[in-house]
Design a protein around this motif. Structure first.
Motif, PDB file in Angstrom:
ATOM      1  N   ASP A   2      77.191  38.996  13.876  1.00  0.00           N
ATOM      2  CA  ASP A   2      76.694  38.234  12.488  1.00  0.00           C
ATOM      3  C   ASP A   2      75.622  37.386  12.813  1.00  0.00           C
ATOM      4  OD1 ASP A   2      76.369  37.425   9.860  1.00  0.00           O
ATOM      5  OD2 ASP A   2      78.452  36.471   9.866  1.00  0.00           O
ATOM      6  N   TYR A   3      74.393  37.400  12.331  1.00  0.00           N
ATOM      7  CA  TYR A   3      73.592  36.359  12.578  1.00  0.00           C
ATOM      8  C   TYR A   3      73.034  35.434  11.098  1.00  0.00           C
ATOM      9  CZ  TYR A   3      72.194  39.054  16.671  1.00  0.00           C
ATOM     10  OH  TYR A   3      72.304  39.553  17.765  1.00  0.00           O
ATOM     11  N   THR A   4      74.256  35.408  10.487  1.00  0.00           N
ATOM     12  CA  THR A   4      74.126  34.477   9.115  1.00  0.00           C
ATOM     13  C   THR A   4      73.666  33.080   9.393  1.00  0.00           C
ATOM     14  OG1 THR A   4      75.595  35.919   8.026  1.00  0.00           O
ATOM     15  CG2 THR A   4      75.164  33.745   7.036  1.00  0.00           C
ATOM     16  N   GLU A   5      74.578  32.270  10.383  1.00  0.00           N
ATOM     17  CA  GLU A   5      74.326  30.939  10.708  1.00  0.00           C
ATOM     18  C   GLU A   5      72.903  30.764  11.438  1.00  0.00           C
ATOM     19  OE1 GLU A   5      76.168  28.376   9.584  1.00  0.00           O
ATOM     20  OE2 GLU A   5      77.196  30.178   8.633  1.00  0.00           O
ATOM     21  N   GLN A   6      72.520  31.877  12.116  1.00  0.00           N
ATOM     22  CA  GLN A   6      71.076  31.466  12.831  1.00  0.00           C
ATOM     23  C   GLN A   6      70.082  31.846  11.947  1.00  0.00           C
ATOM     24  OE1 GLN A   6      73.528  33.368  13.906  1.00  0.00           O
ATOM     25  NE2 GLN A   6      73.997  32.686  16.005  1.00  0.00           N
ATOM     26  N   LYS A   7      70.199  32.471  10.667  1.00  0.00           N
ATOM     27  CA  LYS A   7      69.140  32.711   9.624  1.00  0.00           C
ATOM     28  C   LYS A   7      69.326  31.584   8.978  1.00  0.00           C
ATOM     29  CE  LYS A   7      69.476  37.602   9.226  1.00  0.00           C
ATOM     30  NZ  LYS A   7      70.002  38.974   8.560  1.00  0.00           N
ATOM     31  N   LYS A   8      70.238  30.949   8.636  1.00  0.00           N
ATOM     32  CA  LYS A   8      70.403  29.739   7.950  1.00  0.00           C
ATOM     33  C   LYS A   8      69.580  28.534   8.823  1.00  0.00           C
ATOM     34  CE  LYS A   8      74.680  30.061   5.577  1.00  0.00           C
ATOM     35  NZ  LYS A   8      76.167  29.464   5.520  1.00  0.00           N
ATOM     36  N   LEU A   9      69.723  28.509   9.946  1.00  0.00           N
ATOM     37  CA  LEU A   9      69.233  27.392  10.818  1.00  0.00           C
ATOM     38  C   LEU A   9      67.827  27.800  10.884  1.00  0.00           C
ATOM     39  CD1 LEU A   9      69.220  25.391  12.909  1.00  0.00           C
ATOM     40  CD2 LEU A   9      69.906  26.933  14.626  1.00  0.00           C
ATOM     41  N   ALA A  10      67.346  28.939  11.128  1.00  0.00           N
ATOM     42  CA  ALA A  10      65.798  29.202  10.976  1.00  0.00           C
ATOM     43  C   ALA A  10      65.149  28.909   9.637  1.00  0.00           C
ATOM     44  CB  ALA A  10      65.725  30.635  11.224  1.00  0.00           C
ATOM     45  N   THR A  11      65.908  29.161   8.562  1.00  0.00           N
ATOM     46  CA  THR A  11      65.588  28.703   7.316  1.00  0.00           C
ATOM     47  C   THR A  11      65.363  27.161   7.022  1.00  0.00           C
ATOM     48  OG1 THR A  11      66.217  30.596   6.187  1.00  0.00           O
ATOM     49  CG2 THR A  11      65.804  28.938   4.660  1.00  0.00           C
ATOM     50  N   ALA A  12      66.222  26.470   7.462  1.00  0.00           N
ATOM     51  CA  ALA A  12      66.134  24.964   7.613  1.00  0.00           C
ATOM     52  C   ALA A  12      64.844  24.471   8.438  1.00  0.00           C
ATOM     53  CB  ALA A  12      67.565  24.361   7.911  1.00  0.00           C
ATOM     54  N   VAL A  13      64.759  25.083   9.724  1.00  0.00           N
ATOM     55  CA  VAL A  13      63.808  24.591  10.539  1.00  0.00           C
ATOM     56  C   VAL A  13      62.428  25.103   9.752  1.00  0.00           C
ATOM     57  CG1 VAL A  13      62.466  25.019  12.524  1.00  0.00           C
ATOM     58  CG2 VAL A  13      64.968  24.757  12.514  1.00  0.00           C
ATOM     59  N   SER A  14      62.149  26.420   8.935  1.00  0.00           N
ATOM     60  CA  SER A  14      61.246  26.571   8.325  1.00  0.00           C
ATOM     61  C   SER A  14      60.874  25.836   7.152  1.00  0.00           C
ATOM     62  CB  SER A  14      61.053  27.930   7.994  1.00  0.00           C
ATOM     63  OG  SER A  14      60.071  28.368   7.349  1.00  0.00           O
ATOM     64  N   ASN A  15      61.932  25.153   6.703  1.00  0.00           N
ATOM     65  CA  ASN A  15      61.519  24.364   5.499  1.00  0.00           C
ATOM     66  C   ASN A  15      60.998  22.987   6.135  1.00  0.00           C
ATOM     67  OD1 ASN A  15      62.488  26.373   3.497  1.00  0.00           O
ATOM     68  ND2 ASN A  15      64.631  25.619   3.455  1.00  0.00           N
ATOM     69  N   VAL A  16      61.844  22.421   6.890  1.00  0.00           N
ATOM     70  CA  VAL A  16      61.439  21.225   7.519  1.00  0.00           C
ATOM     71  C   VAL A  16      59.698  21.349   7.985  1.00  0.00           C
ATOM     72  CG1 VAL A  16      61.494  19.553   9.405  1.00  0.00           C
ATOM     73  CG2 VAL A  16      63.518  20.567   8.060  1.00  0.00           C
ATOM     74  N   ALA A  17      59.203  22.533   8.725  1.00  0.00           N
ATOM     75  CA  ALA A  17      58.137  22.405   8.898  1.00  0.00           C
ATOM     76  C   ALA A  17      56.959  22.609   7.718  1.00  0.00           C
ATOM     77  CB  ALA A  17      57.976  24.071   9.835  1.00  0.00           C
ATOM     78  N   ALA A  18      57.567  23.225   6.811  1.00  0.00           N
ATOM     79  CA  ALA A  18      56.617  23.426   5.431  1.00  0.00           C
ATOM     80  C   ALA A  18      56.426  21.888   4.963  1.00  0.00           C
ATOM     81  CB  ALA A  18      57.203  24.403   4.446  1.00  0.00           C
ATOM     82  N   ASN A  19      57.559  21.371   4.678  1.00  0.00           N
ATOM     83  CA  ASN A  19      57.513  19.737   4.367  1.00  0.00           C
ATOM     84  C   ASN A  19      56.684  18.838   5.017  1.00  0.00           C
ATOM     85  OD1 ASN A  19      59.364  20.564   2.284  1.00  0.00           O
ATOM     86  ND2 ASN A  19      61.037  19.732   3.299  1.00  0.00           N
ATOM     87  N   ILE A  20      56.821  19.046   6.548  1.00  0.00           N
ATOM     88  CA  ILE A  20      56.109  18.076   7.176  1.00  0.00           C
ATOM     89  C   ILE A  20      54.367  18.576   7.220  1.00  0.00           C
ATOM     90  CG2 ILE A  20      55.268  17.795   9.830  1.00  0.00           C
ATOM     91  CD1 ILE A  20      58.290  18.146  10.291  1.00  0.00           C
ATOM     92  N   ASN A  21      54.106  20.090   6.991  1.00  0.00           N
ATOM     93  CA  ASN A  21      52.546  20.162   6.783  1.00  0.00           C
ATOM     94  C   ASN A  21      52.197  19.599   5.288  1.00  0.00           C
ATOM     95  OD1 ASN A  21      52.311  21.663   9.131  1.00  0.00           O
ATOM     96  ND2 ASN A  21      52.966  23.548   8.415  1.00  0.00           N
ATOM     97  N   HIS A  22      53.029  19.764   4.156  1.00  0.00           N
ATOM     98  CA  HIS A  22      52.901  19.302   3.114  1.00  0.00           C
ATOM     99  C   HIS A  22      52.259  17.666   3.224  1.00  0.00           C
ATOM    100  CE1 HIS A  22      52.559  19.148  -1.292  1.00  0.00           C
ATOM    101  NE2 HIS A  22      53.503  18.229  -1.316  1.00  0.00           N
ATOM    102  N   ILE A  23      53.244  16.978   3.681  1.00  0.00           N
ATOM    103  CA  ILE A  23      53.512  15.531   4.040  1.00  0.00           C
ATOM    104  C   ILE A  23      51.951  15.386   4.711  1.00  0.00           C
ATOM    105  CG2 ILE A  23      54.391  13.512   4.932  1.00  0.00           C
ATOM    106  CD1 ILE A  23      57.102  14.695   4.195  1.00  0.00           C
ATOM    107  N   CYS A  24      51.862  15.829   5.700  1.00  0.00           N
ATOM    108  CA  CYS A  24      50.646  15.544   6.637  1.00  0.00           C
ATOM    109  C   CYS A  24      49.284  15.794   5.731  1.00  0.00           C
ATOM    110  CB  CYS A  24      50.636  16.535   7.722  1.00  0.00           C
ATOM    111  SG  CYS A  24      51.835  16.072   9.033  1.00  0.00           S
ATOM    112  N   ARG A  25      49.280  17.093   4.895  1.00  0.00           N
ATOM    113  CA  ARG A  25      48.045  17.233   4.106  1.00  0.00           C
ATOM    114  C   ARG A  25      47.756  15.890   3.117  1.00  0.00           C
ATOM    115  NH1 ARG A  25      49.718  22.732   4.094  1.00  0.00           N
ATOM    116  NH2 ARG A  25      50.691  22.429   2.141  1.00  0.00           N
TER     117      ARG A  25
END
Length: 62
Positions: A2-25
């Motif tokens: 079951d990769y449910t937790e790994q998918k949650k973690l990957a989603t959270a990391v992706s969200n942070v990266a998107a937020n960082i990019n938005h803030i930097c822009r």
């Protein structure tokens, strides 16, 4: 496996990266950042740490 937790973690990391990019822009465009931006990043970071701790706890037998 079951990769449910790994998918949650990957989603959270992706969200942070998107937020960082938005803030930097916005910083590059406006030349400033806001306390709310920092609070959002801290909240996302806490979410990632919680997911990592839970994942580690689940993988290590008692």
């Amino acid at each position: 496996m079951d990769y449910t937790e790994q998918k949650k973690l990957a989603t959270a990391v992706s969200n942070v990266a998107a937020n960082i990019n938005h803030i930097c822009r916005r910083i590059n465009h406006a030349g400033r950042f806001y306390a709310d931006d920092v609070a959002e990043l801290k909240a996302r970071q806490a979410e990632i740490w919680q997911l990592l701790k839970q994942s580690q706890k689940d993988e290590i037998p008692p």
